[in-house]
Motif scaffolding. Structure first.
Motif, PDB file in Angstrom:
ATOM      1  N   LYS A 165     -21.192 -11.551  56.852  1.00 29.89           N
ATOM      2  CA  LYS A 165     -20.319 -10.566  57.002  1.00 29.89           C
ATOM      3  C   LYS A 165     -19.660 -10.298  57.645  1.00 29.89           C
ATOM      4  O   LYS A 165     -19.532 -10.185  58.719  1.00 29.89           O
ATOM      5  CB  LYS A 165     -20.285  -9.004  56.166  1.00 29.89           C
ATOM      6  CG  LYS A 165     -19.478  -7.984  55.988  1.00 29.89           C
ATOM      7  CD  LYS A 165     -19.541  -6.285  56.256  1.00 29.89           C
ATOM      8  CE  LYS A 165     -18.117  -5.878  55.697  1.00 29.89           C
ATOM      9  NZ  LYS A 165     -18.829  -4.287  56.026  1.00 29.89           N
ATOM     10  N   GLN A 166     -18.227 -11.610  57.533  1.00 33.36           N
ATOM     11  CA  GLN A 166     -17.019 -11.622  58.638  1.00 33.36           C
ATOM     12  C   GLN A 166     -16.322  -9.883  58.773  1.00 33.36           C
ATOM     13  O   GLN A 166     -15.762  -9.666  57.662  1.00 33.36           O
ATOM     14  CB  GLN A 166     -16.440 -12.659  57.893  1.00 33.36           C
ATOM     15  CG  GLN A 166     -15.839 -12.795  59.132  1.00 33.36           C
ATOM     16  CD  GLN A 166     -14.072 -14.308  58.375  1.00 33.36           C
ATOM     17  OE1 GLN A 166     -14.648 -13.991  56.793  1.00 33.36           O
ATOM     18  NE2 GLN A 166     -12.637 -14.459  59.570  1.00 33.36           N
ATOM     19  N   VAL A 167     -16.750 -10.137  59.947  1.00 38.47           N
ATOM     20  CA  VAL A 167     -16.161  -8.344  59.875  1.00 38.47           C
ATOM     21  C   VAL A 167     -14.472  -8.749  60.351  1.00 38.47           C
ATOM     22  O   VAL A 167     -14.240  -9.270  61.150  1.00 38.47           O
ATOM     23  CB  VAL A 167     -17.132  -7.907  61.911  1.00 38.47           C
ATOM     24  CG1 VAL A 167     -16.064  -6.545  61.761  1.00 38.47           C
ATOM     25  CG2 VAL A 167     -18.150  -7.850  61.392  1.00 38.47           C
ATOM     26  N   LEU A 168     -14.354  -8.007  59.527  1.00 39.03           N
ATOM     27  CA  LEU A 168     -12.502  -8.270  59.274  1.00 39.03           C
ATOM     28  C   LEU A 168     -11.928  -7.303  59.836  1.00 39.03           C
ATOM     29  O   LEU A 168     -12.319  -5.593  60.865  1.00 39.03           O
ATOM     30  CB  LEU A 168     -11.521  -7.920  58.325  1.00 39.03           C
ATOM     31  CG  LEU A 168     -12.513  -9.067  56.870  1.00 39.03           C
ATOM     32  CD1 LEU A 168     -11.975  -8.216  55.220  1.00 39.03           C
ATOM     33  CD2 LEU A 168     -12.431 -10.276  56.805  1.00 39.03           C
ATOM     34  N   PRO A 169     -10.415  -7.577  60.295  1.00 38.95           N
ATOM     35  CA  PRO A 169      -9.782  -6.100  61.600  1.00 38.95           C
ATOM     36  C   PRO A 169      -9.179  -5.257  60.933  1.00 38.95           C
ATOM     37  O   PRO A 169      -9.330  -5.071  59.701  1.00 38.95           O
ATOM     38  CB  PRO A 169      -8.009  -7.090  62.099  1.00 38.95           C
ATOM     39  CG  PRO A 169      -8.570  -9.115  61.744  1.00 38.95           C
ATOM     40  CD  PRO A 169      -9.411  -8.944  59.948  1.00 38.95           C
ATOM     41  N   ALA A 170      -9.382  -4.317  61.509  1.00 44.91           N
ATOM     42  CA  ALA A 170      -9.750  -2.576  61.211  1.00 44.91           C
ATOM     43  C   ALA A 170      -8.218  -2.671  60.808  1.00 44.91           C
ATOM     44  O   ALA A 170      -6.885  -1.912  61.831  1.00 44.91           O
ATOM     45  CB  ALA A 170     -10.603  -1.409  61.823  1.00 44.91           C
ATOM     46  N   ILE A 171      -8.006  -1.445  60.140  1.00 43.37           N
ATOM     47  CA  ILE A 171      -6.391  -0.407  60.004  1.00 43.37           C
ATOM     48  C   ILE A 171      -6.977   0.736  59.530  1.00 43.37           C
ATOM     49  O   ILE A 171      -7.433   0.808  58.323  1.00 43.37           O
ATOM     50  CB  ILE A 171      -5.990  -1.056  58.691  1.00 43.37           C
ATOM     51  CG1 ILE A 171      -5.666  -2.703  58.836  1.00 43.37           C
ATOM     52  CG2 ILE A 171      -4.406  -1.342  58.347  1.00 43.37           C
ATOM     53  CD1 ILE A 171      -5.366  -3.359  60.169  1.00 43.37           C
ATOM     54  N   ALA A 172      -6.458   1.493  60.338  1.00 43.34           N
ATOM     55  CA  ALA A 172      -6.485   2.853  60.458  1.00 43.34           C
ATOM     56  C   ALA A 172      -5.061   3.859  60.036  1.00 43.34           C
ATOM     57  O   ALA A 172      -4.051   2.610  60.335  1.00 43.34           O
ATOM     58  CB  ALA A 172      -7.102   3.877  61.643  1.00 43.34           C
ATOM     59  N   VAL A 173      -5.306   4.210  58.123  1.00 38.28           N
ATOM     60  CA  VAL A 173      -4.053   4.692  58.344  1.00 38.28           C
ATOM     61  C   VAL A 173      -4.065   6.389  57.982  1.00 38.28           C
ATOM     62  O   VAL A 173      -5.679   6.946  57.639  1.00 38.28           O
ATOM     63  CB  VAL A 173      -4.140   4.155  55.918  1.00 38.28           C
ATOM     64  CG1 VAL A 173      -2.940   4.708  56.070  1.00 38.28           C
ATOM     65  CG2 VAL A 173      -4.070   3.149  55.721  1.00 38.28           C
ATOM     66  N   VAL A 174      -3.170   6.558  59.204  1.00 36.49           N
ATOM     67  CA  VAL A 174      -3.555   8.259  59.512  1.00 36.49           C
ATOM     68  C   VAL A 174      -2.046   9.113  59.518  1.00 36.49           C
ATOM     69  O   VAL A 174      -1.204   8.421  58.905  1.00 36.49           O
ATOM     70  CB  VAL A 174      -3.744   8.299  60.737  1.00 36.49           C
ATOM     71  CG1 VAL A 174      -4.065   9.225  61.789  1.00 36.49           C
ATOM     72  CG2 VAL A 174      -4.979   6.669  61.752  1.00 36.49           C
ATOM     73  N   MET A 175      -3.013  10.201  58.794  1.00 32.39           N
ATOM     74  CA  MET A 175      -1.733  11.482  58.438  1.00 32.39           C
ATOM     75  C   MET A 175      -2.200  12.834  58.525  1.00 32.39           C
ATOM     76  O   MET A 175      -3.448  12.845  58.841  1.00 32.39           O
ATOM     77  CB  MET A 175      -1.610  10.809  56.763  1.00 32.39           C
ATOM     78  CG  MET A 175      -2.181  10.898  55.429  1.00 32.39           C
ATOM     79  SD  MET A 175      -2.761  10.624  54.241  1.00 32.39           S
ATOM     80  CE  MET A 175      -3.062   8.831  54.766  1.00 32.39           C
ATOM     81  N   CYS A 176      -1.535  13.816  58.469  1.00 30.05           N
ATOM     82  CA  CYS A 176      -1.908  14.684  58.371  1.00 30.05           C
ATOM     83  C   CYS A 176      -1.419  15.621  56.706  1.00 30.05           C
ATOM     84  O   CYS A 176      -0.606  15.712  56.248  1.00 30.05           O
ATOM     85  CB  CYS A 176      -1.289  15.898  59.207  1.00 30.05           C
ATOM     86  SG  CYS A 176      -1.995  15.306  60.958  1.00 30.05           S
ATOM     87  N   VAL A 177      -2.213  16.537  56.179  1.00 29.62           N
ATOM     88  CA  VAL A 177      -2.076  17.222  54.640  1.00 29.62           C
ATOM     89  C   VAL A 177      -1.781  18.382  55.190  1.00 29.62           C
ATOM     90  O   VAL A 177      -2.525  19.472  56.207  1.00 29.62           O
ATOM     91  CB  VAL A 177      -3.166  17.248  54.557  1.00 29.62           C
ATOM     92  CG1 VAL A 177      -2.514  15.772  53.772  1.00 29.62           C
ATOM     93  CG2 VAL A 177      -4.821  17.618  54.577  1.00 29.62           C
ATOM     94  N   ASN A 178      -1.424  19.516  54.823  1.00 25.08           N
ATOM     95  CA  ASN A 178      -0.560  20.479  54.771  1.00 25.08           C
ATOM     96  C   ASN A 178      -0.615  21.728  53.219  1.00 25.08           C
ATOM     97  O   ASN A 178       0.311  20.932  52.506  1.00 25.08           O
ATOM     98  CB  ASN A 178       0.480  20.873  55.440  1.00 25.08           C
ATOM     99  CG  ASN A 178       0.373  22.587  55.707  1.00 25.08           C
ATOM    100  OD1 ASN A 178      -0.010  23.195  55.196  1.00 25.08           O
ATOM    101  ND2 ASN A 178       0.926  22.759  57.464  1.00 25.08           N
ATOM    102  N   SER A 179      -1.602  22.247  52.513  1.00 28.77           N
ATOM    103  CA  SER A 179      -1.244  22.807  51.229  1.00 28.77           C
ATOM    104  C   SER A 179      -0.909  24.031  51.617  1.00 28.77           C
ATOM    105  O   SER A 179      -0.218  24.016  50.402  1.00 28.77           O
ATOM    106  CB  SER A 179      -2.720  23.237  51.066  1.00 28.77           C
ATOM    107  OG  SER A 179      -2.946  24.631  51.500  1.00 28.77           O
ATOM    108  N   ALA A 180       0.337  23.591  51.741  1.00 25.02           N
ATOM    109  CA  ALA A 180       1.903  25.102  51.833  1.00 25.02           C
ATOM    110  C   ALA A 180       2.301  24.884  51.552  1.00 25.02           C
ATOM    111  O   ALA A 180       2.864  23.482  51.992  1.00 25.02           O
ATOM    112  CB  ALA A 180       1.092  25.263  53.846  1.00 25.02           C
ATOM    113  N   SER A 181       3.085  25.207  50.781  1.00 25.06           N
ATOM    114  CA  SER A 181       4.725  24.493  50.108  1.00 25.06           C
ATOM    115  C   SER A 181       5.187  25.821  49.960  1.00 25.06           C
ATOM    116  O   SER A 181       5.047  26.837  50.278  1.00 25.06           O
ATOM    117  CB  SER A 181       3.767  24.524  49.072  1.00 25.06           C
ATOM    118  OG  SER A 181       4.043  25.207  48.114  1.00 25.06           O
TER     119      SER A 181
END
Length: 375
Positions: A126-142
Motif C-alpha cells: 500500500k503506497q502511503v499517501l499524503p495525509a489531509i486532516a479536515v478539522v472543525m468544531c461542532v456545537n449543538s446549541a442554536s
C-alpha cells in the motif's frame, strides 16, 4: 495516516522467489527492519513474469514473480516503488528491500516439503499517501433554527452540507483524508455514541472521523482539536473549516498543496479558499502544513489570546503579505445562516489583534532565520 511499516518476507531458497501482491485487503501488519534476511532451502528455478493490478481505494498494488537471477540484477539498480526479492545461491538467503513509503502486510508463506511447490508469499503493498486532516468544531446549541426545535443529525449542517460536499471533492486516489471534530464536554448531543456512529456510517469506512470532547471554556476549542490532528501525524496537511462550510470546487487539495510548495522555503505560509461570505479581506478557512506551522508557533495552531472571533484575522496577517495566498480556483461557501452564531463574540479582544499579529510575524521571521532563510 502517514504511517509506514516494513514487512517481513518469508522466502525460500536459491531457486525461485515468488512474490504475489494482490489488491484484496488481507493480512496483518508485521514490523521488521528495512532489509530482512531469512534463511531458506534450495529449490528449482522458474520463468519470471510480471503482472500489475489496478489501484483500489487509494492502494497501489503490484503482482510479480521474481526469478533469482533477475532479482539479483534488479537489486543493483532498484527502481522506485518496486519490491525487490533477491535470492543468493551461496548463502541461501532471501532479502527484500522496499521504499520507506511502502506499507507491507504479510498474509502467509507456505513451503511444502522444502520445495517450491505451492510456496507463495502473499503481500499487500500500500503506497502511503499524503495525509489531509479536515478539522472543525461542532456545537449543538442554536437559536431555534432546528426544524421543530428538534436536534437530529439530519438537521445538522455537518451532515447535510459539509460531509456530502467533502465526499464529492476529495481526491482519494492522491490523498488520505481524516475528519477531526472537537466539541465541548457539555454537549450531550454530539457526545452521544449513536450520533457519532451515524455520522461515521454516513462518511463510510474510507473516511475516518476522530471525535474529541474538550472541557468547556469561554472559547471555541480549535487549538485543542487541531493539536489532536497534529499529534496523530505531524506530516499531515490541515484544513480548518466550519461545520457549516460547503466545498464547492474539486481538486482543492492539490491546489492548496501546490500553493504551499511554491513558497520559499516550501510550506512556510498559509493558503485558503475564496469565500464570498463573511470578511472577504481575510482567510476564513485556512490550510497549512502541520509540522511547519506548529513549529513556527511553538505548538499552537492559533494565538491563544483569542476566544474565537479573531483567529482567522491573526493567521492571515501573521503570514501576509508574502506568505499568504487566497486561491481563486478553490471556492468554499460558508452557510452562516444555517445554524446562526452558536457562541458569544468577545469583541473586546479586537484590541489585542495588532500586538498578536506583530508577535506572529516575528515568529515567522525567527523561524526563517533559525533555518538559514532570509525573511
Amino acid at each position: 495516516m502517514g504511517y509506514f511499516r516494513r514487512g517481513l518476507l518469508v522466502g525460500f531458497a536459491a531457486g525461485v522467489a515468488f512474490t504475489n501482491l494482490f489488491p484484496n485487503n488481507i493480512g496483518n501488519p508485521l514490523a521488521a527492519s528495512s532489509t530482512s534476511s531469512i534463511n531458506s532451502s534450495s529449490s528449482s528455478s522458474s520463468n519470471a513474469t510480471m503482472k500489475e493490478e489496478s489501484a483500489q481505494q487509494s492502494q497501489q498494488l503490484r503482482t510479480a514473480v521474481v526469478q533469482p537471477q533477475a532479482a539479483a540484477a534488479a537489486a543493483a539498480k532498484p527502481s522506485s516503488g518496486n519490491i525487490l526479492v533477491v535470492s543468493n545461491a551461496t548463502t541461501t538467503t532471501t532479502k527484500m528491500s522496499v521504499n520507506s513509503n511502502d506499507t507491507l502486510l504479510l498474509d502467509s508463506a507456505v513451503v511444502v516439503n522444502n520445495t517450491a511447490t505451492n510456496a507463495r508469499t502473499i503481500l499487500k503493498k500500500k503506497q502511503v499517501l499524503p495525509a489531509i486532516a479536515v478539522v472543525m468544531c461542532v456545537n449543538s446549541a442554536s437559536k431555534g433554527l432546528y426544524r421543530n426545535n428538534t436536534k437530529t443529525l439530519h438537521n445538522m449542517s455537518i451532515s447535510t452540507l459539509m460531509l456530502p460536499s467533502l465526499q464529492r471533492t476529495m481526491e482519494v486516489e492522491k490523498y488520505n483524508y481524516t475528519i477531526f471534530i472537537g466539541m465541548d464536554d457539555t454537549d450531550t448531543f454530539w457526545r452521544t455514541p449513536a450520533i457519532q456512529q451515524k455520522l461515521q456510517h454516513q462518511a463510510g469506512p474510507s473516511l475516518p472521523i476522530v471525535f474529541r470532547s474538550i472541557p468547556k471554556q469561554k472559547r471555541i476549542p480549535f487549538n485543542e482539536i487541531l493539536q489532536v490532528a497534529f499529534e496523530m501525524n505531524s506530516e499531515t496537511y490541515i484544513i480548518r473549516i466550519n461545520d457549516d462550510s460547503e466545498f464547492v470546487t474539486g481538486n482543492w487539495t492539490s491546489y492548496a498543496i501546490h500553493a504551499l510548495a511554491a513558497f520559499d522555503p516550501p510550506n512556510v505560509g498559509v493558503v485558503g479558499p475564496t469565500c464570498h461570505e463573511g470578511n472577504t479581506e481575510i482567510l476564513t478557512h485556512d490550510f497549512v502544513h502541520a509540522r511547519t506551522h506548529m513549529g513556527i508557533f511553538h505548538g499552537n495552531y492559533y494565538s491563544t489570546a483569542f476566544h474565537n472571533w479573531w483567529i482567522d484575522d491573526w493567521i492571515t496577517f501573521s503570514y501576509a503579505p508574502t506568505r499568504m495566498r487566497k486561491l481563486e480556483n478553490w471556492v468554499i461557501k460558508h452557510h452562516t445562516l444555517h445554524h446562526g452564531t452558536r457562541y458569544v463574540v468577545d469583541k473586546s479582544q479586537e484590541q489585542l489583534l495588532e500586538s498578536e499579529i506583530r508577535k506572529g510575524k516575528q515568529a515567522v521571521a525567527n523561524w526563517l532565520m533559525d533555518h538559514n532563510h532570509t525573511v
